[in-house]
Scaffold this motif. Sequence first.
Motif, PDB file in Angstrom:
ATOM      1  N   ALA A 122       0.837  -1.188   0.000  1.00 22.30           N
ATOM      2  CA  ALA A 122       0.000   0.000   0.000  1.00 22.30           C
ATOM      3  C   ALA A 122       0.882   1.252   0.000  1.00 22.30           C
ATOM      4  O   ALA A 122       1.992   1.234   0.546  1.00 22.30           O
ATOM      5  CB  ALA A 122      -0.911   0.002   1.224  1.00 22.30           C
ATOM      6  N   GLU A 123       0.390   2.315  -0.588  1.00 18.45           N
ATOM      7  CA  GLU A 123       1.186   3.549  -0.711  1.00 18.45           C
ATOM      8  C   GLU A 123       1.650   4.054   0.651  1.00 18.45           C
ATOM      9  O   GLU A 123       2.772   4.520   0.806  1.00 18.45           O
ATOM     10  CB  GLU A 123       0.372   4.624  -1.422  1.00 18.45           C
ATOM     11  N   GLU A 124       0.776   3.954   1.641  1.00 11.44           N
ATOM     12  CA  GLU A 124       1.149   4.447   2.969  1.00 11.44           C
ATOM     13  C   GLU A 124       2.278   3.623   3.565  1.00 11.44           C
ATOM     14  O   GLU A 124       3.172   4.160   4.233  1.00 11.44           O
ATOM     15  CB  GLU A 124      -0.071   4.415   3.895  1.00 11.44           C
ATOM     16  N   ASP A 125       2.271   2.292   3.313  1.00 20.21           N
ATOM     17  CA  ASP A 125       3.364   1.443   3.798  1.00 20.21           C
ATOM     18  C   ASP A 125       4.678   1.793   3.104  1.00 20.21           C
ATOM     19  O   ASP A 125       5.735   1.818   3.732  1.00 20.21           O
ATOM     20  CB  ASP A 125       3.040  -0.034   3.571  1.00 20.21           C
ATOM     21  N   ARG A 128       5.930   4.963   4.545  1.00 19.58           N
ATOM     22  CA  ARG A 128       6.404   4.747   5.914  1.00 19.58           C
ATOM     23  C   ARG A 128       7.793   4.105   5.910  1.00 19.58           C
ATOM     24  O   ARG A 128       8.703   4.539   6.625  1.00 19.58           O
ATOM     25  CB  ARG A 128       5.411   3.863   6.667  1.00 19.58           C
ATOM     26  N   LEU A 129       7.986   3.042   5.091  1.00 20.31           N
ATOM     27  CA  LEU A 129       9.273   2.351   5.057  1.00 20.31           C
ATOM     28  C   LEU A 129      10.389   3.261   4.564  1.00 20.31           C
ATOM     29  O   LEU A 129      11.511   3.222   5.085  1.00 20.31           O
ATOM     30  CB  LEU A 129       9.178   1.116   4.164  1.00 20.31           C
ATOM     31  N   LYS A 130      10.090   4.088   3.567  1.00 23.39           N
ATOM     32  CA  LYS A 130      11.107   5.001   3.045  1.00 23.39           C
ATOM     33  C   LYS A 130      11.477   6.056   4.082  1.00 23.39           C
ATOM     34  O   LYS A 130      12.656   6.428   4.210  1.00 23.39           O
ATOM     35  CB  LYS A 130      10.607   5.658   1.763  1.00 23.39           C
ATOM     36  N   GLU A 131      10.508   6.533   4.820  1.00 25.97           N
ATOM     37  CA  GLU A 131      10.806   7.549   5.840  1.00 25.97           C
ATOM     38  C   GLU A 131      11.521   6.938   7.028  1.00 25.97           C
ATOM     39  O   GLU A 131      12.401   7.570   7.617  1.00 25.97           O
ATOM     40  CB  GLU A 131       9.509   8.236   6.273  1.00 25.97           C
ATOM     41  N   TRP A 132      11.164   5.710   7.398  1.00 29.66           N
ATOM     42  CA  TRP A 132      11.896   5.034   8.472  1.00 29.66           C
ATOM     43  C   TRP A 132      13.374   4.913   8.127  1.00 29.66           C
ATOM     44  O   TRP A 132      14.236   5.039   9.005  1.00 29.66           O
ATOM     45  CB  TRP A 132      11.322   3.630   8.697  1.00 29.66           C
ATOM     46  N   ALA A 133      13.670   4.628   6.853  1.00 27.97           N
ATOM     47  CA  ALA A 133      15.053   4.412   6.429  1.00 27.97           C
ATOM     48  C   ALA A 133      15.926   5.637   6.690  1.00 27.97           C
ATOM     49  O   ALA A 133      17.145   5.509   6.872  1.00 27.97           O
ATOM     50  CB  ALA A 133      15.099   4.039   4.947  1.00 27.97           C
ATOM     51  N   ASP A 134      15.318   6.838   6.714  1.00 31.25           N
ATOM     52  CA  ASP A 134      16.086   8.056   6.979  1.00 31.25           C
ATOM     53  C   ASP A 134      16.587   8.114   8.412  1.00 31.25           C
ATOM     54  O   ASP A 134      17.508   8.874   8.727  1.00 31.25           O
ATOM     55  CB  ASP A 134      15.227   9.296   6.693  1.00 31.25           C
ATOM     56  N   PHE A 135      15.985   7.300   9.289  1.00 29.68           N
ATOM     57  CA  PHE A 135      16.304   7.396  10.716  1.00 29.68           C
ATOM     58  C   PHE A 135      16.867   6.090  11.277  1.00 29.68           C
ATOM     59  O   PHE A 135      16.937   5.918  12.487  1.00 29.68           O
ATOM     60  CB  PHE A 135      15.045   7.782  11.502  1.00 29.68           C
ATOM     61  N   TYR A 136      17.271   5.176  10.398  1.00 34.38           N
ATOM     62  CA  TYR A 136      17.815   3.896  10.850  1.00 34.38           C
ATOM     63  C   TYR A 136      19.209   3.731  10.263  1.00 34.38           C
ATOM     64  O   TYR A 136      19.399   3.811   9.048  1.00 34.38           O
ATOM     65  CB  TYR A 136      16.913   2.749  10.388  1.00 34.38           C
ATOM     66  N   HIS A 137      20.189   3.493  11.111  1.00 34.61           N
ATOM     67  CA  HIS A 137      21.580   3.399  10.668  1.00 34.61           C
ATOM     68  C   HIS A 137      22.185   2.075  11.142  1.00 34.61           C
ATOM     69  O   HIS A 137      21.924   1.625  12.258  1.00 34.61           O
ATOM     70  CB  HIS A 137      22.398   4.572  11.220  1.00 34.61           C
ATOM     71  N   ILE A 138      22.983   1.472  10.286  1.00 40.68           N
ATOM     72  CA  ILE A 138      23.666   0.217  10.615  1.00 40.68           C
ATOM     73  C   ILE A 138      25.162   0.441  10.484  1.00 40.68           C
ATOM     74  O   ILE A 138      25.633   0.951   9.459  1.00 40.68           O
ATOM     75  CB  ILE A 138      23.229  -0.912   9.667  1.00 40.68           C
ATOM     76  N   SER A 139      25.891   0.052  11.493  1.00 36.72           N
ATOM     77  CA  SER A 139      27.341   0.195  11.428  1.00 36.72           C
ATOM     78  C   SER A 139      27.912  -0.737  10.368  1.00 36.72           C
ATOM     79  O   SER A 139      27.602  -1.925  10.334  1.00 36.72           O
ATOM     80  CB  SER A 139      27.967  -0.136  12.785  1.00 36.72           C
ATOM     81  N   GLN A 140      28.745  -0.187   9.486  1.00 34.50           N
ATOM     82  CA  GLN A 140      29.419  -1.003   8.484  1.00 34.50           C
ATOM     83  C   GLN A 140      30.850  -1.336   8.908  1.00 34.50           C
ATOM     84  O   GLN A 140      31.610  -1.894   8.136  1.00 34.50           O
ATOM     85  CB  GLN A 140      29.420  -0.278   7.134  1.00 34.50           C
ATOM     86  N   PHE A 141      31.202  -0.983  10.126  1.00 34.52           N
ATOM     87  CA  PHE A 141      32.540  -1.281  10.621  1.00 34.52           C
ATOM     88  C   PHE A 141      32.746  -2.796  10.642  1.00 34.52           C
ATOM     89  O   PHE A 141      31.951  -3.543  11.188  1.00 34.52           O
ATOM     90  CB  PHE A 141      32.720  -0.719  12.030  1.00 34.52           C
ATOM     91  N   GLY A 142      33.825  -3.233  10.036  1.00 35.20           N
ATOM     92  CA  GLY A 142      34.129  -4.654  10.021  1.00 35.20           C
ATOM     93  C   GLY A 142      33.743  -5.356   8.735  1.00 35.20           C
ATOM     94  O   GLY A 142      34.138  -6.498   8.517  1.00 35.20           O
ATOM     95  N   TYR A 143      32.972  -4.690   7.877  1.00 37.27           N
ATOM     96  CA  TYR A 143      32.646  -5.306   6.595  1.00 37.27           C
ATOM     97  C   TYR A 143      33.864  -5.233   5.672  1.00 37.27           C
ATOM     98  O   TYR A 143      34.583  -4.239   5.664  1.00 37.27           O
ATOM     99  CB  TYR A 143      31.484  -4.579   5.919  1.00 37.27           C
ATOM    100  N   PRO A 144      34.108  -6.269   4.877  1.00 39.03           N
ATOM    101  CA  PRO A 144      35.211  -6.203   3.902  1.00 39.03           C
ATOM    102  C   PRO A 144      35.008  -5.051   2.926  1.00 39.03           C
ATOM    103  O   PRO A 144      33.875  -4.738   2.549  1.00 39.03           O
ATOM    104  CB  PRO A 144      35.121  -7.557   3.171  1.00 39.03           C
ATOM    105  N   ILE A 145      36.093  -4.417   2.528  1.00 38.36           N
ATOM    106  CA  ILE A 145      35.996  -3.288   1.598  1.00 38.36           C
ATOM    107  C   ILE A 145      35.561  -3.773   0.226  1.00 38.36           C
ATOM    108  O   ILE A 145      34.709  -3.168  -0.424  1.00 38.36           O
ATOM    109  CB  ILE A 145      37.351  -2.552   1.523  1.00 38.36           C
ATOM    110  N   GLN A 146      36.137  -4.861  -0.244  1.00 38.15           N
ATOM    111  CA  GLN A 146      35.765  -5.431  -1.538  1.00 38.15           C
ATOM    112  C   GLN A 146      34.753  -6.560  -1.307  1.00 38.15           C
ATOM    113  O   GLN A 146      35.089  -7.578  -0.733  1.00 38.15           O
ATOM    114  CB  GLN A 146      37.007  -5.963  -2.256  1.00 38.15           C
ATOM    115  N   ARG A 147      33.516  -6.358  -1.783  1.00 36.83           N
ATOM    116  CA  ARG A 147      32.471  -7.342  -1.505  1.00 36.83           C
ATOM    117  C   ARG A 147      31.901  -7.983  -2.751  1.00 36.83           C
ATOM    118  O   ARG A 147      31.110  -8.908  -2.670  1.00 36.83           O
ATOM    119  CB  ARG A 147      31.325  -6.665  -0.731  1.00 36.83           C
ATOM    120  N   SER A 148      32.267  -7.482  -3.925  1.00 35.59           N
ATOM    121  CA  SER A 148      31.629  -7.944  -5.152  1.00 35.59           C
ATOM    122  C   SER A 148      31.810  -9.446  -5.373  1.00 35.59           C
ATOM    123  O   SER A 148      30.921 -10.123  -5.891  1.00 35.59           O
ATOM    124  CB  SER A 148      32.178  -7.186  -6.357  1.00 35.59           C
TER     125      SER A 148
END
Length: 347
Positions: A122-125, A128-148
């Motif tokens: 639904a459009e409202e969902d 909502r999900l897109k706006e939530w993404a602006d306020f949710y952060h995940i640490s990328q510390f420890g991820y390999p630099i080359q991931r492809s």
Amino acid sequence: MSKIHKNHKQYRERLLTILADLLRDPGPYSITEMANRFQITPRKLRDDIQYLIEKLNVVNQREYIIRERGYYKGNFPRAVANLSPQVRLYLFLALKQIDPVLEGEGKKAFDEFLRHVYSILAEEDVKRLKEWADFYHISQFGYPIQRSHFYKSLSEVFEAVRYCQIIKFRKDDQKRYLDPFCVYYAKQTFYIVGQYLSLPDEYPLKIEIRHTRLDRMNNIERLNRHYSQLDRKPAEIRDYKKRRSSEYIKRMLEAEFNGERETYVINIFEQDVFRRIVEKAWHPYQSTTPSPQPGVVGQIRIPNIASWYEMKKWILGWGSSVELIEPQEKRLEIRDEIRRLFLDRYK
């Protein structure tokens, strides 16, 4: 034909035309313009739309037709997935959790997948999900630099497990062979669990599975003509690998390499630290108990750990708040490590 029957027929045809238009093109449609098209008053068209909403939206608890001031529009594709608050949150967290792993082609594929997910919500969902993404952060510390390289490598491993095939790769500049059992993701790292082989067709008498970090496996290649020699039918092999993998992962404690399995007993001296340790599952078979010893708040027992390296980091991470009691030789190693830190590194 009587006027009543004629009007009823026109009414049914108008409702069917409205639905057909909405299925073909969601709109939006102007109330005034569509009323002129059907040669009825805007009020009567609004009544028609309301009737359809009651028969479709209300009965099915889906927002198939959306009516706003001055227009209406269809929502049939997205109305298929009206999410409960819990499912909405779980979907959001699952989508965001994998995002940091991706880059390049993986990111493009993920964005394409997101567009598909949004197309059935639904459009409202979606909003909502897109706006939530602006306020949710995940640490990328420890991820390999080359991931492809993960994408092709993981695909090869999954297909090898699916078809009971052997994989070949290079590690430490040496050619290796592995019968893969599963892929395990922990602490921002992929691990491949399986049975090492001397040669593709030389299977050991005793099955001793191990795990290897994917980022340390180079040039992974699935061997199409070499199959698992577990002396079972393909379906039975997959079931066997599922069971053995589950048993093995329970003993890993997110370990980075194998070692002799040992049980660790640790004293805890601070109430806050004891509470924080008890709050988390560090191992599926851990046990934590208050301690009657003076100055000791509690004790944690973690059995059958395959990696001393991982356990050592865990113990040192708690600093002076904990003390390793058993095994004795590992306790002495911790003592020597602290002594080297004090005398050689931080003198």
